[in-house]
Scaffold this motif. Structure first.
Motif, mmCIF file in Angstrom:
data_model
loop_
_atom_site.group_PDB
_atom_site.id
_atom_site.type_symbol
_atom_site.label_atom_id
_atom_site.label_comp_id
_atom_site.label_asym_id
_atom_site.label_seq_id
_atom_site.Cartn_x
_atom_site.Cartn_y
_atom_site.Cartn_z
ATOM 1 N N LYS A 38 0.917 6.323 -3.498
ATOM 2 C CA LYS A 38 1.708 7.398 -4.123
ATOM 3 C C LYS A 38 3.165 6.985 -4.334
ATOM 4 O O LYS A 38 3.725 7.188 -5.403
ATOM 5 N N ASN B 61 -1.480 6.000 2.093
ATOM 6 C CA ASN B 61 -1.722 4.596 1.766
ATOM 7 C C ASN B 61 -2.435 4.313 0.440
ATOM 8 O O ASN B 61 -2.808 3.170 0.173
ATOM 9 N N ASP C 19 3.101 -0.319 4.527
ATOM 10 C CA ASP C 19 1.673 -0.499 4.783
ATOM 11 C C ASP C 19 1.163 0.524 5.788
ATOM 12 O O ASP C 19 -0.028 0.764 5.898
ATOM 13 N N THR D 33 4.442 3.995 -4.401
ATOM 14 C CA THR D 33 4.521 2.879 -5.353
ATOM 15 C C THR D 33 4.468 3.426 -6.785
ATOM 16 O O THR D 33 5.219 2.980 -7.657
ATOM 17 N N ASP E 93 -6.375 -3.313 -9.998
ATOM 18 C CA ASP E 93 -5.485 -4.402 -10.414
ATOM 19 C C ASP E 93 -6.094 -5.316 -11.464
ATOM 20 O O ASP E 93 -5.397 -6.018 -12.171
HETATM 21 P P1 GDP Z 1 1.430 5.967 -0.019
HETATM 22 O O1 GDP Z 1 1.230 6.097 1.459
HETATM 23 O O2 GDP Z 1 0.312 6.663 -0.754
HETATM 24 O O3 GDP Z 1 2.777 6.404 -0.497
HETATM 25 O O4 GDP Z 1 1.246 4.417 -0.383
HETATM 26 P P2 GDP Z 1 2.365 3.290 -0.678
HETATM 27 O O5 GDP Z 1 2.928 3.452 -2.038
HETATM 28 O O6 GDP Z 1 3.317 3.253 0.468
HETATM 29 O O7 GDP Z 1 1.453 1.980 -0.719
HETATM 30 C C1 GDP Z 1 0.615 1.622 0.365
HETATM 31 C C2 GDP Z 1 0.222 0.173 0.231
HETATM 32 O O8 GDP Z 1 -0.603 -0.013 -0.930
HETATM 33 C C3 GDP Z 1 1.421 -0.761 0.059
HETATM 34 O O9 GDP Z 1 1.156 -1.962 0.772
HETATM 35 C C4 GDP Z 1 1.441 -1.013 -1.446
HETATM 36 O O10 GDP Z 1 2.030 -2.234 -1.804
HETATM 37 C C5 GDP Z 1 -0.052 -1.008 -1.770
HETATM 38 N N1 GDP Z 1 -0.293 -0.668 -3.194
HETATM 39 C C6 GDP Z 1 0.234 0.357 -3.896
HETATM 40 N N2 GDP Z 1 -0.179 0.333 -5.189
HETATM 41 C C7 GDP Z 1 -0.996 -0.730 -5.307
HETATM 42 C C8 GDP Z 1 -1.738 -1.310 -6.413
HETATM 43 O O11 GDP Z 1 -1.724 -0.850 -7.555
HETATM 44 N N3 GDP Z 1 -2.484 -2.403 -6.119
HETATM 45 C C9 GDP Z 1 -2.518 -2.963 -4.872
HETATM 46 N N4 GDP Z 1 -3.287 -4.040 -4.704
HETATM 47 N N5 GDP Z 1 -1.830 -2.469 -3.829
HETATM 48 C C10 GDP Z 1 -1.076 -1.372 -4.031
#
Ligand code: GDP
Ligand code: MG
Length: 161
Positions: A14, A11, A31, A16, A120
């Motif tokens: 990564k 979360n 999420d 993104t 951000d």
């Molecule tokens: P992962 O589990 O590490 O792959 O995380 P994800 O890429 O699936 O992102 C998890 C959540 O964090 C999602 O709701 C994204 O939209 C949010 N998120 C990712 N990058 C950012 C960012 O730069 N700013 C904000 N505010 N939210 C982010």
């Protein structure tokens, strides 16, 4: 081909970041923590250099089978990578697991940087100060979601490719 791995807790953003760098929506973002169960790779480039970008499941210290698979995937990703981006979360702050992984990467000698994601706004960028206790590692505040400072990371890694 140069292998650039993205690692971090569930979360933190990564996938993104993977999408942002790849410029397309390939990784599955959600999420729900730990949604990326399979490794997803893409060949992409920065300026005149090509590399393979690898998204991984988030590392977690829990014992059930799925989590164990994720841990194995995590160690494999580290082994295979030529360079790693350790993603941490500015909205959560310094996490004990981030420190453990950071120490581990130092010990195995893999080149890596820390991307403090979800920075951000300028105010959020202040949150990176606490990450300076990681010491001599390069630390970049970024927003994968908005593309903020992501080019800086690629410019830095470019010299390693
Ligand atoms: P992962 O589990 O590490 O792959 O995380 P994800 O890429 O699936 O992102 C998890 C959540 O964090 C999602 O709701 C994204 O939209 C949010 N998120 C990712 N990058 C950012 C960012 O730069 N700013 C904000 N505010 N939210 C982010
Ligand atoms: Mg993911």
């Amino acid at each position: 081909m140069f292998n650039l791995g993205i690692i971090g807790r569930p979360n933190v953003g990564k996938s993104t970041l993977f999408n942002r760098i790849a410029g397309r929506r390939i990784a599955i973002t959600d999420d729900m923590p730990g949604v990326t169960r399979d490794r997803i790779e893409v060949e992409t480039s920065w300026l005149d250099k090509d590399f393979k970008l690898v998204d991984t499941a988030g590392f977690d210290l829990q014992a059930d089978v799925l989590k164990k698979e994720m841990q194995e995937q995590f160690f494999k990703a580290i082994e295979e990578a030529d360079f790693l981006i350790l993603v941490v979360d500015a909205s959560v702050g310094l996490h004990a697991l981030d420190e453990i992984v950071c120490d581990m990467l130092r010990k195995c000698g893999k080149p890596f940087i820390i991307a403090v994601n979800k920075a951000d706004s300028n105010a959020r960028e202040q949150a990176i100060n606490e990450f300076y206790k990681f010491g001599d590692v390069e630390i970049f505040p970024i927003s994968a979601l908005h593309g903020r400072n992501v080019d800086d990371i690629l410019d830095y890694i470019y010299t390693y490719i």
